[in-house]
Design a protein around this motif. Structure first.
Motif: not given
Length: 335
Positions: A202-216, A254-261
């Motif tokens: 589940n590499p997609d979940e690992r990348l989501i964890d990376l994004v969410q580890s950064l405070r809002a 406008s740049p391409a995005t990964l998980l919206g970033y």
């Protein structure tokens, strides 16, 4: 009798006045107007301060070519002694009712940020015949050459610089798997990919964890940073329902995005390998500081490489992580 008026040799080039004209003369023929000491150790090494408008062209090109500079916090300094104080634990406070006594609160803890600095240099060369060409815009050519060589040197330093006579790259900071509440100041947090030298399940979940580890608050303005090889791997990842994580740009500019970033390609980031820190995600405007002296210096050398004229350009640049909570890393390791 007919009189033939011979055209001026400089006729194909628009006339310039003042400092810009003097600079053009210096580049083309070595005019020694406004020469100044080029080093702090000896007074006989003549250098020339680049005009402000040409320095601005260099800075603009650097911003568009140098990937980390385009997203980091860049400040102009007047010396190599730039210092910044930051609080590491917030300002202690307390609650009380209207009539209650207010006991003393704790004292905030400060840390000093001093970006390591070094001298960035470039050494483009042009033939004397090219410089003699009246139709050739020598100032813009020189600005572009300097900027591109500076960008190449900067790219490596801002990512993995040692901090010795050069900026300290964000990948050379200490790293730990602990969260923001317990990790020491100056240490970056990493998230494991799930397998040594690869993505785990589940590499997609690992990348989501990376994004969410950064405070809002830091996620507003955050970017992914990786090299093109890692990006090629990421672009092939799909979710369980078959959708790609990568979203190409649908509008020019406008740049391409990964998980919206947005994703910034920095070729100095390491390839995916065992224990490599191949992906960074963070708000680099808050997390990484670039300090530079705004004045570029030029030394003209027509002797060492005849018939070419070398232009030795220098600029003092420093850099370091200023907020270790604003940048997160993915380490390709089991965990």
């Amino acid at each position: 009798m007919n009189v033939v008026v011979r055209p001026a040799l400089d006729g194909a080039r628009a006339e310039k006045t003042g400092f810009a004209s003097a600079f053009g003369g210096f580049v083309r023929s070595g005019t020694t107007v406004e020469m100044k000491a080029f080093t702090g150790v000896t007074g006989d090494a003549g250098g020339y301060a680049v005009p402000r408008e040409i320095d601005a062209v260099i800075d603009a090109t650097l911003k568009s070519v140098s990937p980390i500079r385009s997203i980091a916090n860049v400040v102009q300094v007047g010396s190599a002694g730039y210092r910044k104080l930051v609080t590491t634990g917030g300002t202690p406070s307390g609650w009380a009712n209207e009539a209650a006594a207010r006991p003393n609160t704790g004292t905030p803890v400060f840390a000093e940020i001093a970006p390591p600095m070094g001298e960035l240099y470039a050494n483009p060369a042009a033939s004397q015949a090219m410089l003699d060409d009246a139709a050739f815009d020598v100032e813009m050519w020189l600005a572009d050459e300097i900027a591109r060589e500076f960008a190449s040197a900067e790219g490596s330093a801002f990512v993995a610089g040692s901090g010795v006579d050069r900026p300290k790259g964000f990948l050379t900071q200490p790293v730990a798997a602990t969260g923001d509440a317990t990790r020491s100041f100056g240490t970056l947090q990493y998230m494991a990919s799930g397998a040594a030298g690869d993505f785990g399940a589940n590499p997609d979940e690992r990348l989501i964890d990376l994004v969410q580890s950064l405070r809002a608050p830091y996620r507003q303005g955050a970017s992914f940073v990786m090299n093109s090889s890692t990006l090629a791997r990421i672009r092939k990842i799909k979710t369980t329902d078959g959708a790609f994580l990568w979203q190409p740009s649908l509008a020019a500019g406008s740049p391409a995005t990964l998980l919206g970033y947005p994703v910034v390609e920095a070729e100095d980031m390491p390839d995916i390998a065992a224990n490599a820190l191949s992906i960074a995600f963070g708000n680099f405007r808050i997390g990484y500081l670039i300090a530079e002296r705004s004045e570029t210096q030029i030394l003209r050398d027509p002797y060492s490489n005849k018939p070419f004229v070398n232009f030795y350009a220098t600029k003092r640049v420093g850099g370091c992580v200023t907020n270790s909570q604003a940048i997160k890393l993915m380490k390709f390791a089991a965990g």
